[in-house]
Design an enzyme around this catalytic site. Structure first.
Site, mmCIF file in Angstrom:
data_model
loop_
_atom_site.group_PDB
_atom_site.id
_atom_site.type_symbol
_atom_site.label_atom_id
_atom_site.label_comp_id
_atom_site.label_asym_id
_atom_site.label_seq_id
_atom_site.Cartn_x
_atom_site.Cartn_y
_atom_site.Cartn_z
ATOM 1 N N ARG A 103 0.853 -1.197 0.000
ATOM 2 C CA ARG A 103 0.000 0.000 0.000
ATOM 3 C C ARG A 103 0.882 1.239 0.000
ATOM 4 N NH1 ARG A 103 -3.675 0.099 5.094
ATOM 5 N NH2 ARG A 103 -4.463 -1.769 4.010
ATOM 6 N N HIS A 148 1.625 -2.065 5.659
ATOM 7 C CA HIS A 148 1.465 -2.433 4.245
ATOM 8 C C HIS A 148 2.470 -1.693 3.361
ATOM 9 C CE1 HIS A 148 -2.270 -4.877 4.047
ATOM 10 N NE2 HIS A 148 -2.609 -4.219 5.161
ATOM 11 N N ASP A 155 -3.574 -8.392 3.259
ATOM 12 C CA ASP A 155 -4.919 -8.638 3.774
ATOM 13 C C ASP A 155 -5.536 -9.722 2.903
ATOM 14 O OD1 ASP A 155 -4.588 -6.572 5.586
ATOM 15 O OD2 ASP A 155 -5.704 -5.111 4.395
ATOM 16 N N GLU A 237 -7.229 -7.724 13.547
ATOM 17 C CA GLU A 237 -7.815 -7.903 12.217
ATOM 18 C C GLU A 237 -7.556 -9.328 11.748
ATOM 19 O OE1 GLU A 237 -5.979 -4.901 9.787
ATOM 20 O OE2 GLU A 237 -7.107 -3.262 10.706
ATOM 21 N N HIS A 240 -5.334 -9.676 8.448
ATOM 22 C CA HIS A 240 -4.078 -8.926 8.319
ATOM 23 C C HIS A 240 -2.885 -9.767 8.778
ATOM 24 C CE1 HIS A 240 -1.903 -4.872 8.837
ATOM 25 N NE2 HIS A 240 -1.077 -5.753 9.364
#
Length: 265
Positions: A103, A148, A155, A237, A240
């Site tokens: 990301r 990320h 994810d 999460e 994740h």
């Protein structure tokens, strides 16, 4: 002649000065991916990719900055580890499906700008129905840096094979809470994990005691499979995971998500 030469010199100097100050000349080159990054598809083309942030089906209700093409990019060790996990899962009738991989920092900056705009709550009904938007930073759902961006975090979820198609999100459609029963929330071809992806709720905590039965078993199956190949789960999460040790534990990259930056690798 001397006067003419002096005039030409002055003109040339002026042109150089204008060029040096022009936006084009001052524009910074687009960041490029280090050679340690690869497109996941080049390592394992069987892993399903549903790159959510290239679509409007996000907690912001729009495509995220920096996501130009729906391609999963990761550091090579992380991609190879996913390939190993995928080989084991295929023998059991399952496939991995990735929602997000590397990301860029510009995407994280987009999240931060959105989180600070308390008037924009278009997707609250699905992604954070019980969380006051003013609490997103304090509760840890949004941060100014993301693992990320270091390239070894992904994810993902599990899909039972054969994989059924997932219909596209239609902007403006009725929203259902991400923790609603699976047959009521937005359709996803993954196994039932108890919540949808990016669900801002404590029910997304991997070991939340309220998640039981098949939902809990599915989470533990995913966690166990990835732990065996070197990934560490983020407890808050279920989707994740970060591959350890990270190649770039202290670097937050900002090259765009498209095939160009990793095509030559």
């Amino acid at each position: 002649m001397r006067t003419a030469l002096r005039a030409l010199a002055v003109t040339a100097a002026a042109l150089l000065a204008v060029t040096a100050l022009s936006p084009t000349a001052q524009a910074r080159p687009e960041p490029r991916a280090p050679e340690e990054f690869v497109a996941l598809r080049s390592v394992d083309p069987t892993i399903i990719q549903e790159m959510r942030y290239t679509t409007a089906h996000t907690f912001m209700g729009e495509r995220v900055d920096g996501y130009r093409q729906p391609v999963c990019i990761l550091t090579r060790p992380a991609a190879r580890a996913l390939h190993l996990a995928q080989k084991r899962l295929l023998r059991q009738g399952y496939s991995l499906k990735v929602y997000d991989c590397y990301r860029p920092q510009r995407a994280v900056d987009h999240f931060v700008r959105w989180a600070k705009d308390l008037d924009d709550q278009a997707m609250k009904g699905e992604f954070y129905p019980l969380v006051d938007k003013s609490r997103l930073f304090d509760d840890g759902y949004i941060a100014e840096k993301s693992g990320h961006s270091r390239g070894s975090t992904v994810d993902l979820t599990l899909v039972r094979l054969p994989a059924l198609p997932t219909r596209p999100y239609r902007p403006g459609e009725r929203l259902t809470p991400c923790f609603a029963p699976k047959d009521e929330r937005f359709p996803d071809n993954s196994v039932d994990m108890g919540t949808g992806y990016d669900c801002f709720d404590t029910l997304s905590h991997t070991d939340d005691p309220r998640i039981q039965g098949a939902q809990r078993a599915n989470r533990q199956f995913l966690k166990r499979t990835l732990t065996e190949v070197g990934f560490v789960n983020l407890p808050e999460e279920w989707w994740h995971f970060t591959h350890k040790p990270e190649l770039f534990p202290d670097t937050y990259f900002d090259f765009p998500v498209d095939r160009g930056p990793v095509g030559r690798h």
